[in-house]
Scaffold this motif. Sequence first.
Motif, mmCIF file in Angstrom:
data_model
loop_
_atom_site.group_PDB
_atom_site.id
_atom_site.type_symbol
_atom_site.label_atom_id
_atom_site.label_comp_id
_atom_site.label_asym_id
_atom_site.label_seq_id
_atom_site.Cartn_x
_atom_site.Cartn_y
_atom_site.Cartn_z
ATOM 1 N N THR A 115 0.825 -1.206 0.000
ATOM 2 C CA THR A 115 0.000 0.000 0.000
ATOM 3 C C THR A 115 0.860 1.256 0.000
ATOM 4 N N ILE A 116 1.913 1.263 0.818
ATOM 5 C CA ILE A 116 2.804 2.422 0.867
ATOM 6 C C ILE A 116 3.469 2.637 -0.489
ATOM 7 N N ARG A 119 0.868 4.041 -3.303
ATOM 8 C CA ARG A 119 0.141 5.302 -3.169
ATOM 9 C C ARG A 119 0.665 6.332 -4.160
ATOM 10 N N ARG A 120 -0.273 6.980 -4.864
ATOM 11 C CA ARG A 120 0.089 8.049 -5.800
ATOM 12 C C ARG A 120 0.169 9.402 -5.114
ATOM 13 N N HIS A 121 -0.481 9.550 -3.989
ATOM 14 C CA HIS A 121 -0.433 10.806 -3.237
ATOM 15 C C HIS A 121 -0.668 10.474 -1.769
ATOM 16 N N TRP A 122 -0.392 11.454 -0.909
ATOM 17 C CA TRP A 122 -0.541 11.261 0.531
ATOM 18 C C TRP A 122 -1.538 12.249 1.121
ATOM 19 N N MET A 124 -4.743 12.445 2.630
ATOM 20 C CA MET A 124 -5.688 11.525 3.247
ATOM 21 C C MET A 124 -6.443 12.238 4.358
ATOM 22 N N GLU A 128 -7.573 8.361 8.338
ATOM 23 C CA GLU A 128 -6.606 7.483 7.684
ATOM 24 C C GLU A 128 -5.199 7.711 8.228
ATOM 25 N N TRP A 129 -4.861 8.976 8.517
ATOM 26 C CA TRP A 129 -3.542 9.250 9.093
ATOM 27 C C TRP A 129 -3.404 8.613 10.471
ATOM 28 N N GLY A 275 8.235 3.987 -4.005
ATOM 29 C CA GLY A 275 6.980 4.525 -4.520
ATOM 30 C C GLY A 275 7.127 5.941 -5.038
ATOM 31 N N ASN A 279 6.503 7.238 -8.826
ATOM 32 C CA ASN A 279 5.590 8.343 -9.128
ATOM 33 C C ASN A 279 6.275 9.427 -9.955
#
Length: 293
Positions: A115-116, A119-122, A124, A128-129, A275, A279
């Motif tokens: 998942t990490i 991810r395309r962006h953070w 959230m 979720e954080w 990741g 990206n």
Amino acid sequence: MNPTRIATWKPLYSADMLRATGRAPIAPFRRLLGMVARVAREPAVHTLLRRCQLVSGVVLLVYLSLHLINHALGIWSLDLAGRGLALALWVWRSVPGTVLLYGASLLHFSLALRTIYGRRHWKMPLTEWVRLWAGLSLPLLLIRHVVSTRLASSLYGFEPNYERIVISLITSGTQGLQLALLAPGWVHGCLGLWLRMRHRAGARRAKPYLMGLLVGLPMLSAAGFVRMKQAVLALCTGPLRTDPKLVAHQLSLDAWRHNILMLYLSLLIGAFVAGQVRNRRERRRLRKATMTV
């Protein structure tokens, strides 16, 4: 048809009329059909991985729940908590329990790395954080717990009971850390399960009781640990002494703990960096494609 009538024509059932009569307009149905179509187009592998994440998370949540309940039993007596610990050790140290617990831990952590990396962006929401922070702190507890109990027992014959565990935590000054690390793992598991079940009517009705369980069980666990600490201090007439087997092999256990912790942090950082590199390459490739069009 008369052009004047065409210009002034209105639909027989407007959106306001449909809402007034309890009938929903067609747009929500289109959105619903679109959502169903998108779900249907998801690869089977992705669905399988999500189910594996859920099942492995439930196994870890059960483990944490039993751990917290064992601590809470210390409110009544140290002997009762010891019986609960013996039962838990019998379950998790059996071959099926060992495979289930450590298999679920490795699977859940592997899916977290995936998942990490993916991810395309953070950007959230706060929930979720919180869930991410709580989940990443859980292995810190598991690493210390595995090294201090299971590894010490397998390699050096240390047999844990609550009296020895409490004395070891007191002498090492890590009893507060042990309690602090239990809570984030519990919060992570409960939040993850709630995010999966919140759309069910039964889960929404039970939300107040679930919130009480979320807050109440860690508090009872902390109270039980404090009560066990008082009982152990009352039983010990002299200075507290750590188990000789732990003292003799403390350097080796510390080395195991340090190496596993460094491996864990390296995998986390590696997944994040990989990741981000992926990206950046995708964005660069997209810019080149738009420039050539």
